[in-house]
Design an enzyme around this catalytic site. Structure first.
Site, PDB file in Angstrom:
ATOM      1  N   ASP A  14     -30.901 -37.755 -39.558  1.00  0.00           N
ATOM      2  CA  ASP A  14     -32.004 -37.540 -39.722  1.00  0.00           C
ATOM      3  C   ASP A  14     -32.584 -36.866 -40.598  1.00  0.00           C
ATOM      4  O   ASP A  14     -31.999 -36.213 -41.375  1.00  0.00           O
ATOM      5  CB  ASP A  14     -32.498 -36.832 -38.516  1.00  0.00           C
ATOM      6  CG  ASP A  14     -32.546 -37.459 -37.035  1.00  0.00           C
ATOM      7  OD1 ASP A  14     -32.124 -38.500 -37.201  1.00  0.00           O
ATOM      8  OD2 ASP A  14     -33.014 -36.791 -36.163  1.00  0.00           O
ATOM      9  N   ARG A  48     -32.092 -49.286 -36.458  1.00  0.00           N
ATOM     10  CA  ARG A  48     -32.540 -47.996 -37.024  1.00  0.00           C
ATOM     11  C   ARG A  48     -31.552 -47.906 -38.261  1.00  0.00           C
ATOM     12  O   ARG A  48     -30.852 -46.886 -38.409  1.00  0.00           O
ATOM     13  CB  ARG A  48     -32.533 -46.640 -36.418  1.00  0.00           C
ATOM     14  CG  ARG A  48     -33.690 -46.585 -35.446  1.00  0.00           C
ATOM     15  CD  ARG A  48     -33.939 -45.278 -34.870  1.00  0.00           C
ATOM     16  NE  ARG A  48     -34.968 -45.479 -33.616  1.00  0.00           N
ATOM     17  CZ  ARG A  48     -35.499 -44.231 -33.143  1.00  0.00           C
ATOM     18  NH1 ARG A  48     -34.688 -42.985 -33.243  1.00  0.00           N
ATOM     19  NH2 ARG A  48     -36.306 -44.170 -32.345  1.00  0.00           N
ATOM     20  N   ASP A  99     -27.102 -37.906 -30.819  1.00  0.00           N
ATOM     21  CA  ASP A  99     -28.440 -38.463 -31.113  1.00  0.00           C
ATOM     22  C   ASP A  99     -28.412 -39.229 -32.386  1.00  0.00           C
ATOM     23  O   ASP A  99     -28.134 -40.565 -32.156  1.00  0.00           O
ATOM     24  CB  ASP A  99     -29.286 -37.280 -31.542  1.00  0.00           C
ATOM     25  CG  ASP A  99     -30.875 -37.561 -31.351  1.00  0.00           C
ATOM     26  OD1 ASP A  99     -31.150 -38.878 -31.314  1.00  0.00           O
ATOM     27  OD2 ASP A  99     -31.577 -36.573 -31.781  1.00  0.00           O
TER      28      ASP A  99
END
Length: 440
Positions: free
Chosen positions: A266, A318, A262
């Site tokens: 995060d 990102r 992923d």
């Protein structure tokens, strides 16, 4: 008689299934109570960690960079001479705080004095005992074996966790930890790879330092111990390298990361007071996510500093992608990105200072910034500023925000070191090979 045996068997199996269901329901209910209590406690801690004057924090970081790099001359190359101490050379203020001490191994907790940015008050396991990881295995999720990393991170007291030797740790399930922990990989080569990643959920004061985290995979979940007095049922993990969930005072420093299922890192669920520094990121698509969903407005308290990191080969997008909150992107080196570098939605405030952005050859990927899921009529009001950034090979940063809503300037704003210095400030990004009895 045979039929009677079948009846008994049926009754027994039915009872066993009912008992198992009852146990599972009890565990689920108990889990809900435990995690609800943790979430409520964490929410209060996160509110207290939020800084109502973020510009003071950005000023402090920039001031420290100036102090660390300014010598007698304003010349960029000579300005770094003040950081050279015999065989040790440090090129930014975080490293200058600890790396040139030849006795760092006996003064490991000095590191907790060195964080800057929004995570500057992170203490990790300072004041606790040293816990030495001696066993790289990760086989028992409910009763972790003493000497393993999983056993270390669930202990209730502050711990400074180090490693006896070089290790490759393949986590069977996500590594859930309690507050006040430092995972310190200095002096050895520690790889957390080919298994699950780190879950920093509803806790405070976590330092992750000098690790290699790569090839992280999603895990199935199941019964996992999250503290010495609780284990419970976890759902499948996503495959993030490091997930910061509803937590505060978090510092990730000198970590090398690549190729997770992923994201690499995060920061979500109203986490705040986070600094990510001196890291080396490579080979990944969606690298850093700050805020997971547009519908979660509590992320307005999110404050993250991204400094002295090197975004290297094989990265796509990102770096970070932001929602809500305040993100200070300062003195990072973006030598590679294939789509864009800094993006977001839901009105995040982004201050980009003194970074170097090298655009890829693709003429469609020259823009550094990307606004998702919004028309210009909306995003034109989001405050995104570029100050002192170096843009190469056609790279350009699209600023936005009401011109009357500007970041403090003049005496109220310390000008960041320019992007021309970034290759020096990030020279030692990633996990570094520290040796005992020598400057690191």
């Amino acid at each position: 008689m045979e039929a009677f045996k079948h009846v008994l068997c049926f009754v027994y199996v039915g009872f066993a299934m009912a008992f198992a269901t009852s146990v599972e329901l009890n565990i689920t209910k108990r889990d809900e109570m435990v995690w609800k209590a943790r979430a409520e406690k964490a929410a209060k801690a996160n509110e207290n960690a939020y800084d109502p004057n973020p510009h003071h924090v950005t000023n402090q970081l920039n001031s420290n960079v100036h102090k660390a790099t300014d010598g007698r001359s304003n010349d960029t190359r000579r300005g770094l001479h003040g950081l050279i101490r015999g065989p040790c050379r440090t090129t930014n203020p975080i490293d200058q705080c600890w790396r040139c001490d030849p006795h760092w191994e006996h003064n490991r907790m000095k590191l907790a004095d060195c964080a800057l940015g929004f995570g500057r008050h992170t203490t990790g396991g300072r004041g606790g005992r040293i816990y030495v990881v001696t066993d790289a295995s990760d086989t028992d999720m409910i009763n972790p074996k003493p000497g393993t990393l999983r056993h270390a991170v669930i202990q209730s007291e502050p711990l400074w966790i180090i490693f006896k030797c070089n290790m490759m740790i393949k986590l069977s399930e996500e590594l859930i930890m309690t507050s006040n922990k430092t995972i310190d990989g200095r002096g050895v080569q520690v790889h957390i790879a080919f298994g699950a990643g780190l879950m920093i959920q509803f806790v405070q004061n976590i330092i992750i330092h000098n690790l290699h985290i790569h090839d992280i995979q999603a895990a199935n979940g199941g019964m996992i111990r999250s503290s010495v007095d609780h284990f419970g049922l976890r759902t499948r993990s996503d495959g993030d390298g490091i997930s910061v969930f509803g937590s505060s005072h978090i510092w990730v420093d000198h970590v090398s990361m690549c190729n997770c299922t992923d994201g690499l890192i995060d920061v979500v669920a109203a986490s705040t007071a986070v600094t990510i520094s001196n890291c080396h990121f490579t080979r990944h698509n969606e690298a850093l996510l700050f805020g997971a969903t547009d519908g979660f407005t509590n992320d307005k308290i999110m404050q993250v500093t991204l400094s002295f990191n090197h975004f290297g080969k094989g990265l796509v997008q990102r770096m970070p992608r932001c929602r809500y909150g305040f993100v200070h992107v300062v003195n990072n080196d973006y030598t590679h990105y294939l789509m864009y570098a800094v993006g977001g939605s839901s009105n995040p405030t982004i201050l980009s200072q003194g970074n170097r952005f090298i655009a890829p050859p693709d003429p469609k990927a020259k823009e550094i910034t990307k606004r998702d899921y919004a028309q210009e009529s909306e995003w034109k009001n989001w405050v995104w500023r570029s100050q002192g950034d170096l843009m190469i090979n056609g790279a350009f940063f699209v600023e936005s925000g009401d011109p009357k809503h500007v970041f403090p300037s003049g005496e109220n704003m310390i000008i960041p070191k320019p992007g021309t210095m970034v290759n020096k400030l990030t020279e030692f990004a990633g996990a570094i090979a520290c040796k005992p009895n020598q400057p690191c």
